[in-house]
Design a protein around this motif. Structure first.
Motif: not given
Ligand code: ZN
Ligand code: NAD
Length: 360
Positions: A280, A199, A195, A276, A262
């Protein structure tokens, strides 16, 4: 041009064993005997004496274990708030979230909803919160989401999966103790760590990029490469570095935005309950046309750690289900604009998005 006036976490402690300072930090914030501290703790720690025994309860303080099989729902937040109001004559002195993104988001949302009337679903969106939250503290036990620094708390409501984004959402205090992450299972370590990696890729390759986001994003990106592809770090060093990467990755998107992975992962999450970090990963694995370098590195990381992602999660879906996922993904307009640019609608069509989802 109006620039964002971005709120940040007011105080932060970093270091192995810093969790021991919790009592001391909270003592200064107690508003009296009838104003308890409420500790939301990931239920994975229920029998973990080494952690629980270090939380001191006084007066009406309470530990509430939060299950983390599913991501937080607005109805769950409303219930937790109601429980606190019914059982106490005064507002709590503070809310402390000890766990991953789920528990930190629960702590943030409850702290906000104790001072803002109505239901939490009414505040999903941007800057709908009117009153400051009560004092709230975040203590991550797994690294990657950046929830410890962000100005959002992501909730699934009856109509949408969307954060409560506000200047009052960030924690007043964060305790970063990498030792707390020592028992994270390997697959989960990878998903949540990715994650953070995603990002960075989405921020660094976005049209919203600026010097502020870039400086944090580049640092976190380098740390991720070292952690997931290098061979020089000890286990403890890797835990320390990932906690810093998570923080920096969160700071990077704070002043820019995430992107395609996302947006699409929200669709998977809303329709299928895919979490989440894993969502991803499933999406990012297929985004080589959009983030070629990032996806190539991701595939190397996946291979190095022998991670097998679920395949065919969309294999048996009906048209209306694909349509719902596409609606959810497209509703996150700033993410697409960041990823592709102002004219993203002419580039990313429903047909293209459908084609991508069908690969997953
Ligand atoms: Zn995230
Ligand atoms: P998580 O909170 O879903 O936890 C994942 C699993 O790891 C859980 O089973 C949990 O019990 C386990 N776990 C956590 N710490 C552990 C430890 N020390 N030892 C053993 N097991 C441990 O994971 P996450 O990826 O950190 O968070 C995902 C959530 O965060 C989602 O709900 C997502 O929407 C949210 N999120 C929020 C933001 C934000 O800015 N607010 C950003 C990204 C994601």
């Amino acid at each position: 041009m109006i620039y964002k006036n971005y709120p940040m976490v007011s105080r932060v402690v970093f270091g192995r064993g810093s969790f021991n300072q919790l009592d001391e930090i909270l003592a200064l914030k107690r508003n009296g005997r009838n104003a308890p501290f409420i500790f939301y703790v990931d239920d994975v720690f229920k029998d973990k004496h080494w952690l629980i025994s270090r939380i001191t309860l006084s007066y009406k303080d309470k530990i509430i274990y939060i299950p983390t099989k599913e991501e937080p729902k607005t109805s769950q937040i409303d219930q937790l708030v109601e429980d606190i109001i019914l059982k106490n004559s005064e507002l709590p002195s503070g809310i402390i979230g000890i766990g991953g993104g789920i528990v930190m988001d629960v702590a943030k949302a409850v702290a906000l909803m104790l001072t803002n009337k109505g239901e939490s679903k009414d505040y999903q969106g941007w800057d709908l919160i009117k009153h400051a939250a009560i004092y709230h503290v975040g203590i991550p036990t797994i690294s990657g989401t950046g929830a410890e620094v962000s100005r959002t708390t992501i909730l699934t409501g009856p109509e949408r999966k969307l954060g409560i984004n506000s200047d009052y959402t960030p924690f007043d205090q964060v305790i970063l103790d990498p030792e707390l992450t020592k028992d994270v299972p390997k697959d989960q370590w990878f998903y949540t760590g990715m994650d953070c990696f995603v990002h960075c890729v989405e921020s660094l390759n976005g049209t919203y990029l600026n010097a502020f986001s870039q400086s944090y994003g580049e640092k976190a990106f380098e740390l991720c490469k070292e952690i997931f592809l290098g061979d020089t770090l000890s286990t403890e060093e890797a835990q320390d570095q990932l906690m810093m990467a998570s923080w920096h990755g969160g700071m990077s998107i704070a002043y820019s935005q995430v992107g395609i992975a996302h947006a699409m992962s929200y669709g998977l999450g809303y329709l299928l309950g895919v979490k989440h970090g894993l969502g991803n990963c499933i999406v990012f694995d297929h985004l080589e046309d959009y983030y070629p370098d990032g996806v190539a590195l991701f595939k190397q990381m996946k291979a190095k750690h022998n991670i097998k992602l679920p395949q065919g999660v969309c294999a048996n879906l009906e048209d209306y289900q694909f349509n719902k996922m596409i609606d959810v993904a497209f509703s996150l307009e700033p993410l697409w604009e960041n990823a592709i640019g102002k004219d993203w609608k002419s580039i990313m069509t429903r047909e293209k998005l459908l084609e991508l989802y069908k690969k997953m």
